[in-house]
Structure formats: structure tokens, C-alpha cells
Scaffold this motif. Structure first.
Motif, mmCIF file in Angstrom:
data_model
loop_
_atom_site.group_PDB
_atom_site.id
_atom_site.type_symbol
_atom_site.label_atom_id
_atom_site.label_comp_id
_atom_site.label_asym_id
_atom_site.label_seq_id
_atom_site.Cartn_x
_atom_site.Cartn_y
_atom_site.Cartn_z
ATOM 1 N N LEU A 1 0.827 -1.205 0.000
ATOM 2 C CA LEU A 1 0.000 0.000 0.000
ATOM 3 C C LEU A 1 0.864 1.259 0.000
ATOM 4 O O LEU A 1 0.606 2.205 -0.757
ATOM 5 C CB LEU A 1 -0.935 -0.001 1.217
ATOM 6 C CG LEU A 1 -1.927 -1.166 1.302
ATOM 7 C CD1 LEU A 1 -2.751 -1.049 2.575
ATOM 8 C CD2 LEU A 1 -2.837 -1.192 0.080
ATOM 9 N N ASP A 2 1.888 1.280 0.850
ATOM 10 C CA ASP A 2 2.771 2.441 0.906
ATOM 11 C C ASP A 2 3.533 2.635 -0.396
ATOM 12 O O ASP A 2 3.761 3.756 -0.850
ATOM 13 C CB ASP A 2 3.761 2.295 2.069
ATOM 14 C CG ASP A 2 3.091 2.435 3.423
ATOM 15 O OD1 ASP A 2 2.029 3.095 3.492
ATOM 16 O OD2 ASP A 2 3.619 1.887 4.413
ATOM 17 N N CYS B 1 2.435 1.787 -3.360
ATOM 18 C CA CYS B 1 1.467 2.367 -4.299
ATOM 19 C C CYS B 1 1.309 3.864 -4.060
ATOM 20 O O CYS B 1 1.301 4.663 -5.005
ATOM 21 C CB CYS B 1 0.115 1.671 -4.162
ATOM 22 S SG CYS B 1 0.056 -0.017 -4.811
ATOM 23 N N ARG B 2 1.206 4.262 -2.795
ATOM 24 C CA ARG B 2 1.036 5.685 -2.477
ATOM 25 C C ARG B 2 2.250 6.495 -2.910
ATOM 26 O O ARG B 2 2.115 7.598 -3.454
ATOM 27 C CB ARG B 2 0.786 5.852 -0.980
ATOM 28 C CG ARG B 2 -0.534 5.252 -0.485
ATOM 29 C CD ARG B 2 -0.788 5.604 0.979
ATOM 30 N NE ARG B 2 -1.983 4.952 1.474
ATOM 31 C CZ ARG B 2 -1.980 3.855 2.242
ATOM 32 N NH1 ARG B 2 -0.815 3.298 2.591
ATOM 33 N NH2 ARG B 2 -3.112 3.325 2.653
ATOM 34 N N ASN B 3 3.433 5.961 -2.656
ATOM 35 C CA ASN B 3 4.654 6.669 -3.059
ATOM 36 C C ASN B 3 4.720 6.871 -4.575
ATOM 37 O O ASN B 3 5.096 7.935 -5.061
ATOM 38 C CB ASN B 3 5.897 5.902 -2.596
ATOM 39 C CG ASN B 3 6.196 6.108 -1.128
ATOM 40 O OD1 ASN B 3 5.412 6.705 -0.399
ATOM 41 N ND2 ASN B 3 7.342 5.607 -0.683
ATOM 42 N N ARG C 1 2.212 6.883 -6.760
ATOM 43 C CA ARG C 1 1.196 7.840 -7.219
ATOM 44 C C ARG C 1 1.600 9.276 -6.894
ATOM 45 O O ARG C 1 1.395 10.191 -7.689
ATOM 46 C CB ARG C 1 -0.159 7.515 -6.575
ATOM 47 C CG ARG C 1 -0.819 6.281 -7.145
ATOM 48 C CD ARG C 1 -1.321 6.527 -8.560
ATOM 49 N NE ARG C 1 -1.855 5.301 -9.154
ATOM 50 C CZ ARG C 1 -1.291 4.621 -10.128
ATOM 51 N NH1 ARG C 1 -0.161 5.049 -10.658
ATOM 52 N NH2 ARG C 1 -1.839 3.537 -10.609
ATOM 53 N N THR D 1 -8.964 -1.232 0.037
ATOM 54 C CA THR D 1 -7.843 -0.470 0.593
ATOM 55 C C THR D 1 -6.757 -0.272 -0.458
ATOM 56 O O THR D 1 -6.158 0.798 -0.570
ATOM 57 C CB THR D 1 -7.259 -1.181 1.817
ATOM 58 O OG1 THR D 1 -8.295 -1.379 2.792
ATOM 59 C CG2 THR D 1 -6.151 -0.360 2.449
ATOM 60 N N GLY D 2 -6.503 -1.336 -1.236
ATOM 61 C CA GLY D 2 -5.497 -1.242 -2.286
ATOM 62 C C GLY D 2 -5.874 -0.241 -3.363
ATOM 63 O O GLY D 2 -5.033 0.547 -3.824
ATOM 64 N N GLU E 1 -7.847 2.342 -3.030
ATOM 65 C CA GLU E 1 -7.759 3.681 -2.433
ATOM 66 C C GLU E 1 -6.317 4.153 -2.337
ATOM 67 O O GLU E 1 -6.042 5.357 -2.376
ATOM 68 C CB GLU E 1 -8.418 3.684 -1.053
ATOM 69 C CG GLU E 1 -9.939 3.546 -1.106
ATOM 70 C CD GLU E 1 -10.559 3.402 0.267
ATOM 71 O OE1 GLU E 1 -9.805 3.099 1.231
ATOM 72 O OE2 GLU E 1 -11.786 3.599 0.394
ATOM 73 N N ALA E 2 -5.382 3.197 -2.213
ATOM 74 C CA ALA E 2 -3.957 3.553 -2.150
ATOM 75 C C ALA E 2 -3.366 3.843 -3.521
ATOM 76 O O ALA E 2 -2.231 4.305 -3.613
ATOM 77 C CB ALA E 2 -3.174 2.430 -1.475
ATOM 78 N N GLY E 3 -4.127 3.566 -4.589
ATOM 79 C CA GLY E 3 -3.652 3.869 -5.939
ATOM 80 C C GLY E 3 -3.511 2.684 -6.855
ATOM 81 O O GLY E 3 -3.133 2.847 -8.030
#
Length: 307
Positions: free
Chosen positions: A60-61, A63-65, A67, A91-92, A94-96
Motif C-alpha cells: 500500500l505504501d 502504491c502511495r509513493n 502515485r 484499501t489497495g 484507495e492507495a492507488g
């Protein structure tokens, strides 16, 4: 397509790598989230297949990084989960993440998702190229192909801020084609346009790549000369003026019989740290002084202030 795999489990990595390569894609492998992030920054893959749970950055982190780092590019993100629960999938996303697959990995499922990734990233790449072309077009004068006043405003703001911060000098030169209205009246606007194109190319060819030449409007041009004093900028403009005369563009309505230019130069130097609007006004006033003194000459704003 370049695909980054991030998974801390050896068997899962091997299966995913084999599936990616069988689909005809280049494969980059990371054993944890931290190394995956570093590899992503280094290689800029079009797609990332990442496990949800990993040491360091989790999926998840990661993916966020990714995006958060994207500007004109787009990376297709596929999240790998152990059981594909609705909560994990939501959740995935939403994380991108763009899609997900479940373990144990089905190579066919991954192949289908990579086909979608290839289409979507290709579309985003095309859109990025179109945006870049439109951005450049909006900042380019269609006749002379020089940058226009919009680009000048952007570039001058950046140059001024940098020069102010580091106490660097620069000069502005307002350049005008002499007796251009009568040239258009005598030879027609098509000939006038051709003359402006030739003069614009000459101006651009007489300066360094770090300098800038912009069409300011009509027959006026603005030259931005980095790391120049008023005296050295005067020398540059005299060279430019001579180069325009060497074009030998006939003008029966000019006393000299050929097209010429006049220029006014203002300087951002120690003792005169003026703002950009003031510098533009000073260059314009210096140009007016050059015109009033007989045209086909260069005038310095410093000289006008000292009078």
C-alpha cells in the motif's frame, strides 16, 4: 513493457517473474518494499506487481509513493493479495492500485492484467506527449517560432528569483525593427512576415544557448542575457545589430536603404537590483532613446539614468 516485481517470498517472485517474462515483458525484481521504491525511481517501469505485505514499505505504501511521484507519466499498479478480501481490495484501490490478483498466482490472470496495463500506460504516454506539445505550442510564436510573452513571463520570473538569491547579473534588451510599418506598406505583409522570420533567426543565432530571445509583439523582440553587465550586453547587441544589417533586406523607405534594428538595454546589476517590470520599462525607454537619436543603434538605460 518494463515491469517491476516486489515480493519478499522467493517462490512467489519466481512464479511472477516467469509469468511476466512469458508475457514478453522485461522484468525487474525487488525483494522488499524499500528496494522496490529505489528500483522504481531508477528504472521508471510502466507496471508494478507488488505483494501487499512486505518488509519495509508494504504494498500500500509503495502504491502511495508511486502515485505521489507521478507527473506526466502513469504506472499501472497490480496488488497481489493472499486472499483477495473485499477490504484488502478496497484499501489497495484507495492507495492507488489499478487491479489485483490473488495468491497462488495464476499466470493467465496476470497476463490479462498486463495486457490492460500495456494499453493504459500507452494511452497515458500519448496524452503526456500531446500535453507537452500543446504546452510548447502555447508558449511559441507561430510566425517566428521564438518563445512568446507567456514563456517570457515564466522564464523571467525564474531567472530574476535565482539572480536575486545568488546576486547574479543579467540584462534585458528590447529590440525593434526600424521603419517596419513603411516596409509593410511598400512590400506587403507577406514580405514583412518573411523579414521578421529572418531577423528572429538572426537574433537567436547571435546569443548563447543559455540566453533567451522572445517575440514581444509586432516587430518587437526581447532578449534576455544571463551573466552580462550593461557594457558586455551592449557589445552583444552591437553584434546583433551588425548581423541584421548583413542580411541586406532592401527597404526603399529607410534612409540607409535596408532594414535595421534599434535596441534598448537595461541591467540587473549590483547597485541596481530593480524588479522585472521596472527593468522592462527601462529597456523600453532606452529603445525609445535609440529611436529618437536616429535609429539603427543601441542605447543603455544606465546612460539615461546618469543624465
Amino acid at each position: 513493457m518494463k515491469v517491476l516485481i516486489a515480493d519478499d517470498d522467493l517462490i512467489s517472485r519466481m512464479i511472477t517473474k516467469a509469468a511476466v517474462e512469458q508475457s514478453g515483458h522485461e522484468c525487474i525484481v525487488a525483494t522488499d518494499g524499500d528496494s522496490a521504491w529505489e528500483l522504481f525511481k531508477e528504472h521508471s517501469p510502466e507496471a508494478v506487481v507488488t505483494d501487499l505485505m512486505m518488509p519495509g514499505l508494504n504494498g500500500l505504501d509503495l502504491c502511495r509513493n508511486i502515485r505521489a511521484s507521478e507527473e506526466d507519466s502513469y504506472t499501472y499498479l497490480i496488488l497481489v493479495t493472499s486472499h483477495g478480501s473485499r477490504e484488502d481490495v478496497l484499501t489497495g484501490m484507495e492507495a492507488g492500485a489499478d487491479d489485483y490478483v490473488t495468491k497462488p498466482l495464476d499466470p493467465f490472470s496476470l497476463h490479462i492484467r498486463l495486457l490492460a496495463a500495456q494499453r493504459i500506460t500507452s494511452l497515458h504516454a500519448d496524452l503526456a506527449r500531446y500535453r507537452s506539445a500543446l504546452t510548447e505550442q502555447a508558449r511559441t510564436d507561430p510566425l517566428t517560432k521564438l518563445h512568446n510573452r507567456l514563456k517570457l513571463t515564466e522564464d523571467l520570473a525564474q531567472l530574476h528569483a535565482r539572480s536575486d538569491r545568488y546576486s547574479r547579473d543579467y540584462c534585458l534588451a528590447m529590440v525593434d525593427v526600424d521603419n517596419f510599418k513603411s516596409y509593410n506598406d511598400i512590400y506587403g505583409h507577406q514580405a514583412g512576415d518573411a523579414a521578421l522570420v529572418s531577423i528572429a533567426a538572426t537574433l537567436a543565432g547571435q546569443v548563447r544557448q543559455t540566453d533567451g530571445v522572445y517575440r514581444f509583439g509586432g516587430e518587437e523582440f526581447l532578449m534576455v542575457l544571463r551573466e552580462q553587465s550593461a557594457a558586455s550586453a551592449h557589445g552583444v547587441l552591437e553584434r546583433v545589430r551588425s548581423a541584421v544589417l548583413e542580411l541586406k533586406i532592401d527597404h526603399s523607405g529607410d534612409p540607409d536603404g535596408i532594414l535595421s534594428i534599434s535596441a534598448g538595454v537595461s541591467a540587473y546589476t549590483d547597485g541596481h537590483r530593480a524588479g522585472t517590470e521596472q527593468l522592462l520599462r527601462e529597456a523600453d525607454l532606452a529603445l525609445y532613446a535609440a529611436k529618437a537619436a536616429g535609429r539603427n543603434r543601441v542605447s543603455l538605460a544606465d546612460a539615461l539614468r546618469s543624465e
